[in-house]
Design an enzyme around this catalytic site. Sequence first.
Site, PDB file in Angstrom:
ATOM      1  N   THR A   6       0.882  -1.179   0.000  1.00  0.00           N
ATOM      2  CA  THR A   6       0.000   0.000   0.000  1.00  0.00           C
ATOM      3  C   THR A   6       0.912   1.219   0.000  1.00  0.00           C
ATOM      4  OG1 THR A   6      -0.425  -0.848   2.210  1.00  0.00           O
ATOM      5  CG2 THR A   6      -2.305  -0.410   0.903  1.00  0.00           C
ATOM      6  N   LYS A  51       5.373  -8.798   3.065  1.00  0.00           N
ATOM      7  CA  LYS A  51       3.961  -8.411   3.217  1.00  0.00           C
ATOM      8  C   LYS A  51       3.128  -9.362   2.359  1.00  0.00           C
ATOM      9  CE  LYS A  51       1.187  -4.318   3.853  1.00  0.00           C
ATOM     10  NZ  LYS A  51       1.036  -2.902   3.700  1.00  0.00           N
ATOM     11  N   GLU A 106       5.293  -5.745  16.737  1.00  0.00           N
ATOM     12  CA  GLU A 106       4.820  -4.568  15.995  1.00  0.00           C
ATOM     13  C   GLU A 106       3.427  -4.221  16.491  1.00  0.00           C
ATOM     14  OE1 GLU A 106       4.520  -5.537  11.804  1.00  0.00           O
ATOM     15  OE2 GLU A 106       3.518  -7.419  12.213  1.00  0.00           O
TER      16      GLU A 106
END
Length: 267
Positions: free
Chosen positions: A21, A130, A163
């Site tokens: 993204t 990702k 995270e």
Amino acid sequence: MTSSLPLEDRGLAYGDGLFETVLLNDGQPRLWDEHLARLVRGCHALGIPMPAEHDLAAPLAEAPRGLAVLKLVVTRGSGGRGYCPPRDPEPRLAWQVSAFSPAVDAWRQGVRVRHCRLRLGIQPLLAGIKHLGRLENVLARAEWSDPQVAEGLVCDSDGVLVEATAMNLFWQRDGRLETPCLDRCGVAGTLRAALLERLAIDEVAAKPEALLDAEAVWVGNSVQGVWPLVRLDDSDGHMLASWRLGKMHRALQAEAQALLGYPLAEH
Ligand SMILES: Cc1ncc(COP(=O)(O)O)c(C=O)c1O
């Protein structure tokens, strides 16, 4: 290049693919090299041929003026037998551009964050990339619905900090900047990569207690920028720590804002 995927696409069936993204400003991508580098690493890890850069960049020509987000999805395409992948995959590239406005109040006022109960599975082969299999993130994000809570922190199955559900984590302890090392699980953010290049940030294995000793804590990604924490809660919503925003918080944030072309967050 497509904007939809057929039902038999392996990305849809098995999460057999990757995505990025990317923040766009007037059609100009931010951290483009970092996004391409992570895609290269992901394609290598999964054994999917990397699409040509001009194909990946084609949607930029159709971006609106102002801020937008480009979502790029690369899958292994169709074929193979069940989980067994095709010998010569024909990857599919799908994309979507959407108008975007960042959470400006979160930049300025800071955010409240909580710990999630969910533990990330340890899988070094997929660490950092990702990939499309993001069920752990979905389950972690489903743990709270209070709009006052902006993010949730996740640990791995050994209880080591990794995270936030959709952001990377940074803190300052004894004057030193630190971030979790992501060699066992988690997504190595493009903003994190750019900050690691520019600032002295140590990649460490730390337990959640480290945050209680921190002078400042931040979460951030390449679309929203960096949010300083003003409050940290446990997974029941009880406050564990709070911070008053100061110069120290603004220093790391200013680096991130500059990388993304955002204005400084101070009033
Ligand atoms: C789980 C997770 N970690 C980290 C990030 C930060 O990545 P980036 O800085 O490339 O946006 C994201 C981005 O969406 C994410 O989903």
